[in-house]
Design a protein around this motif. Structure first.
Motif, PDB file in Angstrom:
ATOM      1  N   ASN A  94     -84.112  24.937 -30.216  1.00 34.63           N
ATOM      2  CA  ASN A  94     -82.897  25.735 -30.352  1.00 34.63           C
ATOM      3  C   ASN A  94     -81.815  25.313 -29.368  1.00 34.63           C
ATOM      4  O   ASN A  94     -80.642  25.637 -29.560  1.00 34.63           O
ATOM      5  CB  ASN A  94     -83.221  27.225 -30.193  1.00 34.63           C
ATOM      6  CG  ASN A  94     -83.344  27.903 -31.543  1.00 34.63           C
ATOM      7  OD1 ASN A  94     -83.863  27.306 -32.481  1.00 34.63           O
ATOM      8  ND2 ASN A  94     -82.863  29.125 -31.658  1.00 34.63           N
ATOM      9  N   GLY A 146     -83.884  29.873 -35.064  1.00 35.85           N
ATOM     10  CA  GLY A 146     -82.667  29.168 -35.410  1.00 35.85           C
ATOM     11  C   GLY A 146     -81.896  29.886 -36.504  1.00 35.85           C
ATOM     12  O   GLY A 146     -80.659  29.983 -36.458  1.00 35.85           O
ATOM     13  N   ALA A 390     -84.691  31.966 -28.984  1.00 38.73           N
ATOM     14  CA  ALA A 390     -85.810  31.032 -29.118  1.00 38.73           C
ATOM     15  C   ALA A 390     -86.934  31.385 -28.156  1.00 38.73           C
ATOM     16  O   ALA A 390     -88.114  31.350 -28.523  1.00 38.73           O
ATOM     17  CB  ALA A 390     -85.336  29.603 -28.868  1.00 38.73           C
TER      18      ALA A 390
END
Length: 465
Positions: A94, A146, A390
């Motif tokens: 990420n 994401g 993330a």
């Protein structure tokens, strides 16, 4: 002496510096609906494919374990190694995503995880099984957080609970698809390959093919979408800027500083119980059901029942939670309900009552994500949100390692995987307690002071004479 006059001035800029003349000409409901239909169904399909690829193992277990020689403990460890790799590589993934763009990065993730899923059909030893599961976690790392980060580019805070809740419907839908299909595929014997081989091959090929429409359909930002006008893109950017000002959302010049945020660590701990419960249940559900079903096809169909309730749970709870200013109370209720369902499944006799208890557990477990993710995205924005989300997801996904592994270890020790449900129930109770503590500490508070002089409607107040 009279106090200085208060003069209301519209928020004069968007993050990109565009002048905002008026938001009255934008129909908010119509615009959010258009964005939803262009983005959410597509990423739902991608996440359905992702969930199928990571969970096909549960349906392949019986045949695969018999042919390869996997014990329940080895199966549980292999299932969990996926999440260990996910944990290690999710933050780097990420961190890269904003630099290369969501469209290209998602396509890369799809192709590589599809390739490794298909290669899992070559498994002929415990060591190779462990390696491929770990590599699958490396390949898929960053996709789910994401997408959550990607949605923050398109939806203001007040619309995220509903958007996220719709997106995560993909998880139980994946099992609704996999249940009946796996029953059919497991009966195949083509070209010298058994049903479990074909499960992995077909799931992997679908993911690789999906990389192509991902490159063609997705756009990285509202400003780059051909179906968005300049005025609509400016309105979205302005509303996101208002959220930053009103909620005092944290964003750092160095996004890795998010890892030092207390909010990131606390939300990571709060997410952990949900993944212990979800993956502990999903990887072992077909095994539990196979104990009282007569065939692979019957097991597949019966295994879909809890996930029907999972879909209903996400749909109902995310829409109810969207009416609340914050999602703390719904999160507590969901954890309590999931714990009760799991514990009832542990004591219920095999058959309809056990399926009913697991259906109750699935109703609440799959509702967690739709409600939970609106909380951390209220506190973090920008590249900081990419890394923060993330880390929350990757740390929480350690539960995906812990849940299947502990249930497998308990199954080997006691001869019955149902006994592992007591562990899952205890962890979910701790999740409810943690959410209650979080609500008491942070409910109604901004992470940092909101910008002085900004009103709840996003306008500035000039107190000068």
């Amino acid at each position: 002496m009279r106090p200085p006059a208060r003069r209301r001035i519209p928020l004069p800029y968007s993050p990109r510096g565009f002048i905002v003349e008026s938001s009255a000409q934008i129909d908010e409901r119509q615009l959010i609906s258009k964005i939803t239909w262009h983005i959410v169904p597509f990423v739902m399909v991608l996440y359905t494919i992702a969930y199928i690829d990571r969970s096909v193992l549960g349906f392949a277990k019986t045949q695969m374990s018999a042919e390869v020689g996997l014990s329940d403990a080895a199966f549980g460890l292999g299932a969990g190694l996926f999440f260990l790799a996910y944990f290690l590589f999710e933050v780097p993934s990420n961190y890269i995503l904003p630099k290369v763009g969501a469209r290209k990065w998602f396509a890369r993730i799809l192709f590589t995880w599809g390739l490794i899923t298909a290669l899992t059909a070559l498994t002929n030893s415990t060591g190779l099984f462990y390696l491929l599961r770990f590599l699958l976690g490396v390949a898929e790392a960053g996709f789910y957080p994401g997408v959550l980060f990607y949605l923050t580019f398109w939806f203001p805070q007040r619309h995220r609970t509903k958007a996220t809740g719709t997106f995560v419907l993909a998880a139980p839908i994946a099992f609704l698809v996999m249940g009946p299909l796996s029953g059919v595929v497991l009966e195949l014997s083509w070209f010298g390959l058994q049903g479990w081989h074909w499960l992995f091959i077909l799931a992997g090929v679908v993911a690789m093919i999906a990389a192509v429409p991902t490159l063609l359909w997705l756009r990285d930002t509202p400003r780059s979408a051909p179906w968005m006008s300049d005025a609509e893109a400016t309105w979205i950017e302005t509303e996101l800027d208002k959220d930053r000002l009103l909620y005092g959302q944290e964003s750092h010049a160095n996004p890795l500083r998010a890892l030092r945020s207390k909010y990131v660590w606390v939300f990571a701990l709060l997410f952990f119980p949900s993944t212990v419960g979800i993956y502990g249940l999903s990887f072992w559900l077909p095994t539990v059901i196979s104990a009282f079903s007569d065939s692979s096809a019957e097991t597949g169909w019966l295994a879909t029942i809890p996930y029907v309730f999972g879909v209903i749970g996400i749909f109902v709870t995310s829409r109810l939670a969207a009416r609340m200013s914050e999602n703390w109370i719904p999160l507590i209720v969901i954890y309590v309900g999931a714990a009760i369902g799991i514990l009832l499944a542990a004591v219920a006799p095999p058959g309809p009552l056990q399926i009913a208890a697991m259906s109750m557990a699935a109703f609440f477990l799959y509702a967690v994500a739709g409600v939970f993710w609106a909380l951390p995205t209220r506190y973090l924005v920008g590249a900081t949100a990419a890394v923060g989300i993330a880390f929350v997801n990757s740390f929480g996904n350690i539960g995906g390692f812990v849940g299947p592994y502990v249930v497998g270890a308990v199954s080997d020790a006691t001869g019955n995987p149902v006994n592992g449900m007591f562990f899952l129930g205890a962890v979910l109770v701790l999740g409810a307690i943690g959410a209650a503590i979080g609500m008491r500490a942070w409910a109604g508070r901004n992470p940092v002071e909101a910008t002085p002089g900004v009103q709840p409607d996003g306008t500035r107040v000039d107190t000068s004479v």
